[in-house]
Motif scaffolding. Sequence first.
Motif, PDB file in Angstrom:
ATOM      1  N   MET A 121       0.830  -1.201   0.000  1.00  0.00           N
ATOM      2  CA  MET A 121       0.000   0.000   0.000  1.00  0.00           C
ATOM      3  C   MET A 121       0.867   1.254   0.000  1.00  0.00           C
ATOM      4  SD  MET A 121      -3.344  -0.880   2.364  1.00  0.00           S
ATOM      5  CE  MET A 121      -2.472  -1.584   3.770  1.00  0.00           C
ATOM      6  N   GLY A 122       1.995   1.184   0.714  1.00  0.00           N
ATOM      7  CA  GLY A 122       2.909   2.319   0.736  1.00  0.00           C
ATOM      8  C   GLY A 122       3.519   2.568  -0.626  1.00  0.00           C
ATOM      9  N   GLN A 123       3.880   1.496  -1.324  1.00  0.00           N
ATOM     10  CA  GLN A 123       4.449   1.628  -2.669  1.00  0.00           C
ATOM     11  C   GLN A 123       3.410   2.180  -3.637  1.00  0.00           C
ATOM     12  OE1 GLN A 123       5.718  -2.428  -3.290  1.00  0.00           O
ATOM     13  NE2 GLN A 123       7.753  -2.061  -2.432  1.00  0.00           N
ATOM     14  N   ARG A 124       2.178   1.760  -3.489  1.00  0.00           N
ATOM     15  CA  ARG A 124       1.096   2.257  -4.347  1.00  0.00           C
ATOM     16  C   ARG A 124       0.864   3.746  -4.088  1.00  0.00           C
ATOM     17  NH1 ARG A 124      -1.644   4.286  -7.396  1.00  0.00           N
ATOM     18  NH2 ARG A 124      -3.691   3.710  -8.198  1.00  0.00           N
ATOM     19  N   ASP A 125       0.904   4.137  -2.827  1.00  0.00           N
ATOM     20  CA  ASP A 125       0.682   5.532  -2.483  1.00  0.00           C
ATOM     21  C   ASP A 125       1.788   6.427  -3.016  1.00  0.00           C
ATOM     22  OD1 ASP A 125      -0.875   7.549  -0.880  1.00  0.00           O
ATOM     23  OD2 ASP A 125       1.063   7.751   0.117  1.00  0.00           O
TER      24      ASP A 125
END
Length: 235
Positions: A121-125
């Motif tokens: 999720m952090g990479q997507r954000d």
Amino acid sequence: MAKEKGLPLGTFLKRFSSETQCQEHLVSQRWQIGYICSKRGCRHGYRLSNGRYQCAQCRRQTSVTAGTVLHKTHMPLRQWFLAFYFVSQDKRGISAVQLAAMLGTTYKTAWSMLRRMRIAMGQRDETHQLCGVIEFDDAYFGGQTTGKKRGRSTEKAKVFVALSLEERGGPRFLKMRVTPNIKQASVKKFAHAAFADGSEIRSEAIAIIFRPWRATPMNINPKIPISAFFIGCTS
């Protein structure tokens, strides 16, 4: 995020009640226009008994979970899908203890699953850009301070906050990032990374940081790319 109607648990369980259903969903998401070999680009392949897909030309085998948080996991896909459901439905966040109880797994397993999901999720954000109408401002986080500087000179953590809006004005996506300062260079760096070209920026902060727009900070032409309203500004 925008307020969207959630998927009832019963409907979710019917849709993903078996390993086959979960795998078919992954296949449809990975190869939306049909199987494509990652090595040669061949569009002809077949599924093996071990669940992998093999290219008919070069014989390269590919797992539908390769390159995802599910890669090389020993947990059944049904358990992973349930974990995704529980995490996405809880707005307050979910702990490893709670997830372990819901899935019937050990704390260590639940913690590992959550860690993988949070990294993804952090990479997507990091790569997601807000678009459309965006409200932008800065904020400060920390406890009360006495006898110390306030405002932009405060020692509290400084954070950029940007919120994209729906057509009706409701919240859609929120993006926050800690910043060492609120200077022009930092704002420009955040805006170029977080805002898509053509977005309409609504912010009182622009009137303070970008003085040429002090008089009309809420009336930026939505057709002008983000880079345009930095022209002439010096860091």
